[in-house]
Design a protein around this motif. Structure first.
Motif, PDB file in Angstrom:
ATOM      1  N   SER A  69      -7.124 -13.450  10.167  1.00 51.67           N
ATOM      2  CA  SER A  69      -8.203 -13.252  11.140  1.00 51.67           C
ATOM      3  C   SER A  69      -9.503 -13.858  10.638  1.00 51.67           C
ATOM      4  N   VAL A  70      -9.642 -13.893   9.309  1.00 51.90           N
ATOM      5  CA  VAL A  70     -10.886 -14.344   8.681  1.00 51.90           C
ATOM      6  C   VAL A  70     -10.545 -15.225   7.488  1.00 51.90           C
ATOM      7  N   CYS A  71     -11.334 -16.281   7.303  1.00 50.74           N
ATOM      8  CA  CYS A  71     -11.247 -17.137   6.116  1.00 50.74           C
ATOM      9  C   CYS A  71     -12.577 -17.036   5.381  1.00 50.74           C
ATOM     10  N   TRP A 114     -14.708  -6.687  10.579  1.00 51.88           N
ATOM     11  CA  TRP A 114     -14.447  -7.618  11.669  1.00 51.88           C
ATOM     12  C   TRP A 114     -12.952  -7.876  11.818  1.00 51.88           C
ATOM     13  N   ALA A 115     -12.257  -8.089  10.708  1.00 54.03           N
ATOM     14  CA  ALA A 115     -10.819  -8.381  10.767  1.00 54.03           C
ATOM     15  C   ALA A 115     -10.050  -7.216  11.375  1.00 54.03           C
ATOM     16  N   VAL A 116     -10.392  -6.002  11.002  1.00 53.22           N
ATOM     17  CA  VAL A 116      -9.710  -4.825  11.551  1.00 53.22           C
ATOM     18  C   VAL A 116      -9.994  -4.707  13.046  1.00 53.22           C
ATOM     19  N   LYS A 117     -11.239  -4.890  13.420  1.00 43.14           N
ATOM     20  CA  LYS A 117     -11.613  -4.824  14.845  1.00 43.14           C
ATOM     21  C   LYS A 117     -10.900  -5.933  15.633  1.00 43.14           C
ATOM     22  N   HIS A 118     -10.866  -7.122  15.077  1.00 39.07           N
ATOM     23  CA  HIS A 118     -10.192  -8.251  15.730  1.00 39.07           C
ATOM     24  C   HIS A 118      -8.701  -7.973  15.902  1.00 39.07           C
ATOM     25  N   LYS A 119      -8.070  -7.448  14.861  1.00 42.55           N
ATOM     26  CA  LYS A 119      -6.631  -7.164  14.919  1.00 42.55           C
ATOM     27  C   LYS A 119      -6.326  -6.082  15.952  1.00 42.55           C
ATOM     28  N   LYS A 120      -7.171  -5.056  15.990  1.00 42.57           N
ATOM     29  CA  LYS A 120      -6.972  -3.982  16.986  1.00 42.57           C
ATOM     30  C   LYS A 120      -7.149  -4.522  18.399  1.00 42.57           C
ATOM     31  N   GLY A 121      -8.083  -5.458  18.578  1.00 43.53           N
ATOM     32  CA  GLY A 121      -8.278  -6.093  19.882  1.00 43.53           C
ATOM     33  C   GLY A 121      -7.070  -6.893  20.297  1.00 43.53           C
ATOM     34  N   GLN A 122      -6.446  -7.578  19.351  1.00 45.76           N
ATOM     35  CA  GLN A 122      -5.232  -8.360  19.641  1.00 45.76           C
ATOM     36  C   GLN A 122      -4.095  -7.442  20.040  1.00 45.76           C
ATOM     37  N   GLU A 123      -3.967  -6.309  19.346  1.00 43.18           N
ATOM     38  CA  GLU A 123      -2.879  -5.385  19.659  1.00 43.18           C
ATOM     39  C   GLU A 123      -3.054  -4.796  21.040  1.00 43.18           C
ATOM     40  N   ILE A 170      -1.034  -5.779  10.461  1.00 41.59           N
ATOM     41  CA  ILE A 170      -1.962  -5.887   9.337  1.00 41.59           C
ATOM     42  C   ILE A 170      -3.074  -6.900   9.647  1.00 41.59           C
ATOM     43  N   ALA A 171      -4.302  -6.544   9.291  1.00 41.33           N
ATOM     44  CA  ALA A 171      -5.441  -7.464   9.403  1.00 41.33           C
ATOM     45  C   ALA A 171      -5.457  -8.309   8.129  1.00 41.33           C
ATOM     46  N   VAL A 172      -5.624  -9.628   8.269  1.00 40.64           N
ATOM     47  CA  VAL A 172      -5.505 -10.535   7.134  1.00 40.64           C
ATOM     48  C   VAL A 172      -6.813 -11.280   6.894  1.00 40.64           C
ATOM     49  N   VAL A 179       4.483  -9.298  -1.548  1.00 41.71           N
ATOM     50  CA  VAL A 179       5.566  -9.079  -0.589  1.00 41.71           C
ATOM     51  C   VAL A 179       6.319  -7.789  -0.929  1.00 41.71           C
ATOM     52  N   LEU A 180       6.616  -7.588  -2.204  1.00 43.96           N
ATOM     53  CA  LEU A 180       7.309  -6.355  -2.616  1.00 43.96           C
ATOM     54  C   LEU A 180       6.474  -5.123  -2.295  1.00 43.96           C
ATOM     55  N   ALA A 181       5.165  -5.189  -2.546  1.00 40.29           N
ATOM     56  CA  ALA A 181       4.278  -4.057  -2.236  1.00 40.29           C
ATOM     57  C   ALA A 181       4.255  -3.784  -0.736  1.00 40.29           C
ATOM     58  N   ALA A 182       4.234  -4.854   0.065  1.00 34.09           N
ATOM     59  CA  ALA A 182       4.209  -4.690   1.523  1.00 34.09           C
ATOM     60  C   ALA A 182       5.510  -4.091   2.047  1.00 34.09           C
ATOM     61  N   MET A 183       6.604  -4.320   1.342  1.00 34.56           N
ATOM     62  CA  MET A 183       7.883  -3.742   1.750  1.00 34.56           C
ATOM     63  C   MET A 183       7.956  -2.251   1.431  1.00 34.56           C
ATOM     64  N   ASP A 184       7.212  -1.831   0.403  1.00 36.62           N
ATOM     65  CA  ASP A 184       7.278  -0.439  -0.057  1.00 36.62           C
ATOM     66  C   ASP A 184       6.148   0.450   0.454  1.00 36.62           C
ATOM     67  N   ASN A 185       5.081  -0.158   1.012  1.00 37.55           N
ATOM     68  CA  ASN A 185       3.895   0.594   1.420  1.00 37.55           C
ATOM     69  C   ASN A 185       3.403   0.101   2.768  1.00 37.55           C
ATOM     70  N   LYS A 186       2.625   0.952   3.445  1.00 42.04           N
ATOM     71  CA  LYS A 186       1.967   0.537   4.685  1.00 42.04           C
ATOM     72  C   LYS A 186       0.516   0.207   4.365  1.00 42.04           C
ATOM     73  N   PHE A 187       0.102  -0.989   4.739  1.00 37.78           N
ATOM     74  CA  PHE A 187      -1.278  -1.419   4.522  1.00 37.78           C
ATOM     75  C   PHE A 187      -1.925  -1.749   5.850  1.00 37.78           C
ATOM     76  N   ASP A 188      -3.235  -1.480   5.929  1.00 31.74           N
ATOM     77  CA  ASP A 188      -4.011  -1.829   7.112  1.00 31.74           C
ATOM     78  C   ASP A 188      -4.573  -3.245   7.001  1.00 31.74           C
ATOM     79  N   ILE A 189      -4.847  -3.662   5.752  1.00 31.42           N
ATOM     80  CA  ILE A 189      -5.551  -4.918   5.507  1.00 31.42           C
ATOM     81  C   ILE A 189      -4.905  -5.651   4.334  1.00 31.42           C
ATOM     82  N   LEU A 190      -4.791  -6.966   4.486  1.00 29.36           N
ATOM     83  CA  LEU A 190      -4.345  -7.846   3.405  1.00 29.36           C
ATOM     84  C   LEU A 190      -5.496  -8.780   3.076  1.00 29.36           C
TER      85      LEU A 190
END
Length: 127
Positions: free
Chosen positions: A97-99, A115-124, A74-76, A38-49
């Protein structure tokens, strides 16, 4: 270059994933618990978790919930060696998006990432 926040408390898995994903061109920040994630996500921009479901300090589910609010785009990818049906349902409800069941190969993880990135971009695009 896409950036990944990797949340994995097992050193052998975390170091291997970090090394292999960097070889494939990703920028990786690796933390070992939910609070640091959570602290890292507050300080940085990430595309994927990429988050293990069983981690110290904050559950994987709650880590996903909080980071998805901090970084809605973020794609998760949720990972666990014990991916029971209720964990999968809860992780998707939280924003995954993926388990992924452990163990997995690097090529499998790379496919899940794409797949997760593509799925997230489709949702957006639907917003």
């Amino acid at each position: 270059m896409e950036s990944i926040l990797l949340v994995e408390d097992e050193d052998n898995i975390g170091s291997l994933l970090k090394e292999e994903l960097e070889i494939h061109g990703y920028r990786i920040i690796w933390v070992k618990n939910g609070v640091d994630a959570v602290l890292a996500a507050m300080d940085n921009k990430f595309d994927i978790l990429i988050v293990d479901m069983i981690i110290p300090d904050l559950s994987g589910i709650n880590t996903i919930r909080i980071i998805s609010k901090i970084a809605p785009g973020i794609a998760v990818i949720a990972c666990s060696g014990m991916m029971e049906k209720n964990i999968m349902i809860d992780s998707v409800a939280a924003g995954a998006s993926v388990c992924v069941n452990k163990p997995f190969t690097i090529s499998q993880m790379l496919s899940h990432i794409r797949w997760a990135v593509k799925h997230k971009k489709g949702q957006e695009g639907e917003l």
